[in-house]
Design a protein around this motif. Structure first.
Motif: not given
Ligand SMILES: NC(=O)c1ccc[n+]([C@@H]2O[C@H](COP(=O)([O-])OP(=O)(O)OC[C@H]3O[C@@H](n4cnc5c(N)ncnc54)[C@H](O)[C@@H]3O)[C@@H](O)[C@H]2O)c1
Ligand SMILES: O=c1ccn([C@@H]2O[C@H](COP(=O)(O)OP(=O)(O)O[C@H]3O[C@H](CO)[C@@H](O)[C@H](O)[C@H]3O)[C@@H](O)[C@H]2O)c(=O)[nH]1
Length: 504
Positions: A253-256, A291-294, A326-328
């Motif tokens: 959401s925040i990345n969007a 973007g998130f990873g892990g 969105i992450n990709d």
């Protein structure tokens, strides 16, 4: 007592207790979860003997050595203190199973890379294999605890396997519990010492309540009873997937929103601050990033999407799939930004990449955004120079070889042992992990050793943009427009000659 804690009413033991008081715990899986979790249990429960087993003998040897297989702040001290006292690492899985009163299944459940559900469903072959090993070697009553993250009703399959063994041996009794783990890497020991909550799901039967109560008592050694939530098994399993989906959704959401900021002159840090001040929303997990990873978020959201599809809940599946899309897109967008700002070509240009782990304070690189940003830049024939304080050269090369091919990596990738070296003669610096040491580098000296104009791309929002601009860098950060794009009235392209938004 809350409605959801109804099982507590049954916490008086049935007349003939099925299980002994827990004195011996075995954990199958000596990874990022099994190792730290058992170290904490051993530390907090001196009356319990804890044995961690793994089929990977090399990993067990590392757990028994001075060089632990994983880096996690505070872990080494606890392991070294408890090891040989009430904490043991072994590869003798059958023996540890025989001796245990309670067994944690803490093996990996990665996204399946073959067959039905490929690229979506979690691969449960390791969990099933442990269930079969328990069935074969148990010899007596055992409480079996799912700690791995699994789809809803996975406990049913484990139970079916164990019940088959029980049919043929009257000495055997099993109860399967769900006790998902919520620790985050980099803060695992703190999270384990002071968890927001411990979640235990069990069967709604006297034997189920008894088994739950045994595990509750283990945690009660150090966790306040009010933070130990008990539910039915399926709620517990689903809560783990839901929690990760909610957390990942906040980041997407925040990345969007960060993309809107870049296009309008709003600043994502200011927006996150203002939005997070609403106590209903809260300020955690609103840090825009590359973007998130892990190993968890993508895998668990995909697992939820797959579950929804299996349940014919197409709309729900699409809703959660958006979090991954969105992450990709954010990773790709960041890589494209780098190419665009370096005058639409990075071929043959040296780019320093600072950070390779998926977050600070861990050496774990699983699904790190650095892998994907690097892949995009390698496709553009950039020469990449890496530095990460906790990731080895071999690890960086092997992760990149998987996505870009060994030949490309051999030709275009260098790995350095400090940041300044990685930046020498580079056209640009790209921050991909928020390691504290990157905040305090001597950027003025680094700037002098670089190609000019020199650019810096902050994928983690850790740098002081104003200071870097004063040094001479062209600065690009996620979620804010480049300096010259907006004047103080928000008119695109006029050039304000300064950064109208203060840094946080
Ligand atoms: N990493 C995290 O931060 C985290 C946090 C919460 C939950 N989880 C979940 O916990 C589970 C474990 O994650 P992890 O990161 O510790 O995985 P990991 O890959 O670090 O460790 C899993 C270990 O299990 C061992 N193993 C697999 N099959 C085995 C078998 N049949 N017998 C003996 N050993 C076996 C592997 O050799 C490996 O060492 C996953 O389901 C994950 O989703 C992970
Ligand atoms: O505001 C934020 C917070 C995190 N991240 C990124 O998100 C990823 C995951 O971070 P984090 O959740 O802190 O680490 P994990 O170890 O992946 O922990 C998550 O996944 C675990 C495995 O299931 C759960 O147990 C934890 O509760 C859950 O936080 C990392 O790349 C972070 O950089 C952001 O980009 N912005």
């Amino acid at each position: 007592m809350t409605q959801k804690d109804t099982s507590l009413e049954f916490f008086t033991f049935p007349p003939s207790s099925m299980f002994r008081e827990v004195k011996n715990i075995t954990c199958v899986g000596a990874g990022y979860v099994g190792g730290p979790t058992c170290a904490m249990i051993a530390c907090k429960c001196p009356d319990i003997r804890v044995t961690v087993v793994d089929m990977n003998a090399e990993k067990i040897a590392q757990w028994n050595s001075d060089e632990l297989p994983i880096f996690e702040p505070g872990l080494e001290e606890v392991v070294k203190r408890q090891r040989g006292t009430n904490l043991f690492f072994s590869s003798d899985v059958p023996k540890a199973i025989r001796e245990a009163d309670l067994i944690f299944i803490s093996v990996n459940t990665p996204t399946k890379m073959y067959g039905r559900g490929k690229g979506m469903a979690p691969d449960l072959k390791y969990v099933e294999s442990v269930a079969r090993t328990i069935a074969e070697h148990a010899g007596g009553p055992k409480i079996v605890v799912e700690k791995s993250t699994v789809p809803v009703r996975a406990a049913e399959s484990i139970k079916t396997i164990l019940m088959e063994a029980q049919k043929h041996n009257r000495e055997l009794h099993f109860q399967v519990l769900s006790n998902p783990e919520f620790l985050a890497e980099g803060t695992a020991m703190k999270d384990l010492a002071k968890p927001d909550r411990v979640l235990i799901g069990g069967e709604s039967s006297p034997e189920g309540y008894e088994a739950v109560s045994h595990l509750v008592r283990v945690y009660e050694h150090w966790v306040d009873r009010s933070r130990i939530i008990t539910t039915n098994t399926w709620s517990s399993e689903l809560s783990k997937l839901a929690a990760n989906a909610f957390l990942a959704q906040r980041i997407s959401s925040i990345n969007a929103i960060s993309a809107i900021c870049e296009a309008t002159g709003a600043d994502v840090s200011e927006v996150a601050h203002a939005v997070g001040y609403d106590s209903r929303i809260g300020n955690k997990f609103l840090q825009a990033s590359v973007g998130f990873g892990g190993s968890c978020f993508q895998k668990d959201v995909l697992s939820l999407v797959y579950l929804c599809e299996s349940l014919n809940l197409g709309k729900v599946a699409n809703y959660w799939r958006g979090v991954i899309e969105i992450n990709d897109w954010q990773r790709r967008r960041f890589a494209d930004k780098i190419v665009g700002e370096l005058f639409n070509t990075v071929a043959g240009k040296k780019i320093a990449i600072l950070g390779f782990s998926f977050k600070k304070n861990t050496g774990d690189t699983r699904e790190s955004s650095a892998i994907y940003v690097a892949k995009h830049l390698l496709e553009e024939c950039a020469e990449l120079s890496f530095y990460d304080p906790k990731v080895t050269e071999a690890q960086i090369r092997s992760e990149l070889a998987l996505v870009s091919g060994k030949e490309t990596v051999d030709r275009l990738v260098k790995v350095h042992s400090n940041a300044a070296q990685a930046c020498e003669k580079a056209h640009a610096i790209v921050i991909l992990t928020e390691w504290d040491e990157f905040k305090t580098l001597d950027y003025a000296s680094i700037y002098k050793t670089m190609q000019h104009p020199s650019a810096i791309f902050d994928g983690r929002l850790i740098l002081d943009k104003k200071q870097l601009r004063e040094i001479g860098f062209r600065v690009f950060a996620i979620g804010s427009a480049p300096e010259q794009a907006y004047n103080m009235f928000g008119t695109a392209g006029c050039g304000s000659g300064g950064d109208s938004s203060p840094n946080r």
